[in-house]
Design an enzyme around this catalytic site. Structure first.
Site, PDB file in Angstrom:
ATOM      1  N   HIS A 363       0.834  -1.205   0.000  1.00 12.47           N
ATOM      2  CA  HIS A 363       0.000   0.000   0.000  1.00 12.47           C
ATOM      3  C   HIS A 363       0.867   1.252   0.000  1.00 12.47           C
ATOM      4  O   HIS A 363       0.562   2.236  -0.682  1.00 12.47           O
ATOM      5  CB  HIS A 363      -0.911  -0.004   1.230  1.00 12.47           C
ATOM      6  N   ARG A 470      -5.171  -1.362 -15.619  1.00 12.73           N
ATOM      7  CA  ARG A 470      -5.037  -2.535 -14.752  1.00 12.73           C
ATOM      8  C   ARG A 470      -6.333  -2.722 -13.961  1.00 12.73           C
ATOM      9  O   ARG A 470      -6.501  -2.144 -12.890  1.00 12.73           O
ATOM     10  CB  ARG A 470      -3.857  -2.361 -13.806  1.00 12.73           C
ATOM     11  N   ARG A 506      -7.170  -4.307 -19.559  1.00 11.20           N
ATOM     12  CA  ARG A 506      -6.720  -5.678 -19.351  1.00 11.20           C
ATOM     13  C   ARG A 506      -7.716  -6.404 -18.454  1.00 11.20           C
ATOM     14  O   ARG A 506      -8.127  -5.873 -17.424  1.00 11.20           O
ATOM     15  CB  ARG A 506      -5.331  -5.683 -18.715  1.00 11.20           C
ATOM     16  N   GLU A 604       3.700 -11.902 -22.879  1.00  9.76           N
ATOM     17  CA  GLU A 604       4.408 -11.862 -21.597  1.00  9.76           C
ATOM     18  C   GLU A 604       5.248 -13.099 -21.344  1.00  9.76           C
ATOM     19  O   GLU A 604       6.138 -13.068 -20.490  1.00  9.76           O
ATOM     20  CB  GLU A 604       3.401 -11.728 -20.456  1.00  9.76           C
ATOM     21  N   ASP A 628       7.027  -8.589 -17.299  1.00  6.18           N
ATOM     22  CA  ASP A 628       6.940 -10.044 -17.163  1.00  6.18           C
ATOM     23  C   ASP A 628       7.753 -10.758 -18.236  1.00  6.18           C
ATOM     24  O   ASP A 628       8.398 -11.771 -17.957  1.00  6.18           O
ATOM     25  CB  ASP A 628       5.481 -10.500 -17.225  1.00  6.18           C
ATOM     26  N   ARG A 638      12.173  -9.815 -10.350  1.00  8.05           N
ATOM     27  CA  ARG A 638      12.641  -8.431 -10.177  1.00  8.05           C
ATOM     28  C   ARG A 638      12.280  -7.865  -8.807  1.00  8.05           C
ATOM     29  O   ARG A 638      12.783  -6.804  -8.436  1.00  8.05           O
ATOM     30  CB  ARG A 638      12.067  -7.541 -11.283  1.00  8.05           C
ATOM     31  N   CYS A 675       4.049  -2.043 -23.053  1.00  2.91           N
ATOM     32  CA  CYS A 675       3.843  -1.343 -21.788  1.00  2.91           C
ATOM     33  C   CYS A 675       4.855  -1.850 -20.774  1.00  2.91           C
ATOM     34  O   CYS A 675       5.543  -2.840 -21.004  1.00  2.91           O
ATOM     35  CB  CYS A 675       2.420  -1.550 -21.273  1.00  2.91           C
TER      36      CYS A 675
END
Length: 759
Positions: A363, A470, A506, A604, A628, A638, A675
């Site tokens: 968060h 997203r 997406r 991906e 990805d 990562r 992206c």
């Protein structure tokens, strides 16, 4: 031997300081290996010498006095080679160096192994034997294991000394560097303010309640106080955050409801447990459930539960809140930063954030990116409790933290921060201009969004559309799966905000580092498991509701594009297209005259690269997910600080994969976009444009820099540079070539601002 390893490791980790840890190592290793001598030599970089710092078997008066350079003695040989050396007759070796004060002329056999941390040799661990002894592979493996155990202890001790301004032998050290994971981009220079937990749940004992009604009343008062704290923090941040981002605080409030944590505590109190003990039991139970789920997102929710538990306990104990003074240029540091801690700092004073735990999906990281605060997370080697009041540098581009920076490093980062401010001011003028090269080639620059606030930011930075919405972000901010109407309202806001520009939505992409707290996914290897389209195809009821909501939201706007994540083959695409057409048909039967949107596939995973041609025959466009795809091609997580340095989207293998996908799309006459972080890197964007990507989608804050660079160059020049780069086999050479090429054109000022810093 295994039990001995465990015992030594436990004792070393419990040692009060480095000297005690070294003493434990030499004593226990000598016993475990049945040897006559065990010694530790530590490397002093300022003198280029190895100094005897602990021994069991040699003359202890030699400790701190005996030393040898890196090109002297068998210890120097082990250190310079950075490999284990085993000798049955050490005295006959040409590198043997005799020190009378040690008494080692009596020892024939020698086994030495380097102590290495992050590829740096910190010292040498040695065992010796009076008689000739051929050390076997088991001996070597044991000693190497102990040196690996010791390396972390030494590195931590050295860093701690650096933080206090003292190195070995009390000499001043200018700075220490700690490696974490980038949480939010940017650089900051400021003073550390360490926030410690307000209360310790671990030490709360079980206790029978003397009066259950009193305990229930105390707990209710604590609940009210914490709820008020959270609402107050949310109000304080209201001017900096959009409503969708403030919804993160609603997650805290929902955890305090009767059907969640609060209800569990009340039930235990009613059975006779006092309030503090009941709270500890419930928090522990929640944490154990989260830990057993073993995934990144749920571990972040565990941090939220801990924070709430500590806040409640603080009120139950009537403990005074930690009194903190926030100086100008505050860098907030904690083991686990929470949104509440962030909200306590006056906004005008907060310049950076550092969390020992956490990930990009915490968060705090989400809020930090929204507020533009440079952040480093997962800095696990950082001895954070010693940092209070110390000057720090936060490098949110690389994930580095520097303590006690030298005047030179401080000056370099101060220049970076000022240059960033001036560049941002200059880039503001580009908002309404197209992204067009000097020879007239146009590239569409789109934004990645997830919250409504992202849309406003994207438009402020001049985004021409959304390349990646997203949809899972809204799901992650909810306590349950959003209904069809709730989703339709959220999607409509995004579509209207950008109309008539395209918005690429997406479908739900959960799993891996993005599971939902109310839809737990327990897997030993979540990144290679049940995620993306795999989840929603297995749950068509979720997929159909989401697609119906997207289609309903697009009614009359017709700027929707649907993007399918984690497609690994044509069979999955075929199944997804069937469900999309089914949803479209259902809506028409219900009287909704929605147009069929374009449907695209995210590239991906490597299998999708090799099947790009077949996928293109079935879909309308492709969008490469560079984050990805890079981690799957290179097999690098990562989010793992230990291997994050290996994650490089300019790796030749990644570049070859991208180029082949672009070529496949152009052969089919279909559009292709990309992206992720790569699209937002100006230098990488230059290569992507040269490859032929039709659009680049990125976090909105990166858009002005990318636009500025692409407007300063010719497509033909970029293509020539790409041709050179594609012949290279080393990512470091690719980076250097790009940097030098742009520097020769005077275009390097907006590249990674901290890349030129000399560390």
């Amino acid at each position: 031997m295994l039990s001995m390893l465990r015992l030594i490791s436990q004792e070393v980790n419990a040692a009060k300081d480095l000297s005690a840890a070294l003493t434990i190592i030499v004593k226990q290793v000598r016993i475990a290996m049945l040897s006559h001598v065990c010694s530790v030599y530590l490397y002093q970089p300022d003198t280029d010498r190895y100094v005897l710092m602990a021994t069991e078997g040699l003359n202890k008066r030699a400790i701190g006095k005996v030393s040898m350079s890196s090109n002297e003695g068998l210890v120097g040989l082990v250190g310079s080679r950075a490999e284990t050396v085993s000798l049955e007759d050490a005295t006959s070796h040409p590198r043997f160096l005799y020190f009378p004060e040690t008494g080692e002329e009596r020892y024939a056999s020698f086994l030495g192994t380097p102590i290495v941390h992050h590829r740096q040799v910190l010292g040498v661990l040695v065992v010796q034997q009076k008689e000739r002894r051929q050390f076997d592979e088991g001996d070597e493996a044991f000693l190497i294991t102990m040196s690996a155990q010791l390396s972390g202890v030494i590195a931590h001790a050295e860093a701690t000394g650096s933080i206090r301004g003292l190195g070995k032998q009390g000499k001043g050290i200018q700075e220490a560097r700690f490696i974490g994971v980038p949480g939010a981009p940017g650089a900051a220079l400021g003073t550390a303010v360490v926030v410690l937990p307000p209360a310790d749940l671990d030490v709360v004992p079980d206790k029978k309640a003397e009066d259950i009604s009193v305990e229930l009343a105390l707990f209710e008062q604590a609940l009210t106080a914490v709820r008020n704290e959270i609402r107050s923090l949310s109000t304080r941040l209201a001017k900096q955050l959009r409503p969708q981002e403030q919804a993160l605080f609603d997650v805290y409030l929902m955890m305090l409801e009767e059907n969640a944590l609060a209800g569990d505590v009340t039930a235990l109190i009613s059975k006779g447990q006092w309030a503090q003990g009941a709270l500890r039991q419930v928090v522990d139970a929640h944490l154990k459930r989260f830990d057993s789920m073993d995934d990144d997102y749920l571990s972040e929710r565990a941090a939220d539960v801990k924070d709430l538990g500590r806040r409640l306990l603080s009120h139950l104990q009537q403990a005074h809140k930690q009194e903190l003074i926030y100086p100008d240029n505050t860098v907030l540091v904690s083991e686990e930063l929470t949104p509440g801690m962030l909200g306590d700092v006056p906004p005008e004073k907060l310049v950076g954030l550092i969390s020992v735990e956490g990930s990009r999906n915490s968060h705090v990281a989400i809020l930090a990116r929204a507020m533009g605060i440079p952040t480093v997370v997962a800095a696990q080697d950082l001895p954070y409790s010693l940092l209070d009041g110390i000057e720090l540098i936060v490098d949110g581009y690389h994930g580095d933290v520097f303590t006690n920076p030298s005047p030179l490093l401080r000056q370099q980062y101060a220049e970076v921060i000022e240059e960033e401010r001036l560049i941002s001011k200059e880039l503001d003028n580009l908002r309404t201009l197209p992204c067009e090269t000097l020879d007239g080639h146009r590239v569409a620059l789109w934004a990645n969004t997830g919250l409504l606030a992202d849309a406003a930011r994207a438009q402020a930075f001049g985004a021409e559309g959304v390349g990646l919405y997203r949809s899972e972000v809204a799901f992650m901010s909810s306590a349950r799966l959003p209904s069809e109407s709730e989703q339709a309202n959220m999607y409509r806001e995004q579509l209207e905000a950008f109309h008539p520009s395209p918005v690429t939505m997406r479908t739900l992409d959960i799993g891996g580092d993005k599971p939902l707290s109310y839809f737990p996914i327990k897997e030993s290897n979540p990144y290679l498991g049940w995620r993306g389209i795999r989840v929603t195809l297995d749950h068509p009821e979720i997929f159909l509701v989401q697609v119906r909501a997207m289609l309903k939201a697009s009614l009359g706007l017709n700027n929707l594009r649907i993007l399918l994540p984690m497609i690994s083959g044509v069979h999955e695409l075929d199944d997804a297209l069937y469900l999309i057409h089914r949803a479209w048909g259902e809506l028409h039967e219900e009287g909704f005259a929605v147009e069929m949107p374009q449907v695209g596939v995210m590239i991906e995973v490597p299998s999708a690269v090799y099947q790009a041609k077949e996928l293109l025959e079935m879909c309308d466009f492709l969008s490469v997910g560079s984050n990805d795809l890079t981690q799957y091609i290179l097999a690098v997580d990562r989010n793992n600080a230990r291997v994050a340095a290996l994650y490089d989207y300019l790796h030749p293998a990644v570049l070859m994969a991208l180029k082949s996908v672009v070529e496949a799309a152009h052969l089919q006459g279909k559009e292709i976009s990309i992206c992720g972080e790569m699209a937002g890197d100006p230098a990488a964007a230059l290569l992507l444009m040269a490859m032929g990507f039709d659009s680049l989608s990125m976090n909105a804050t990166h858009l002005p820099k990318v636009k500025w660079l692409l407007r300063q160059i010719r497509l033909s020049h970029a293509q020539a540079l790409l041709s050179d780069v594609m012949r290279m086999d080393n990512p470091l050479i690719v980076h250097s070539t790009l940097s030098l090429a742009l520097k020769s054109l005077g275009l390097d000022k907006i590249l990674n601002p901290t890349a030129a810093v000399q560390i």
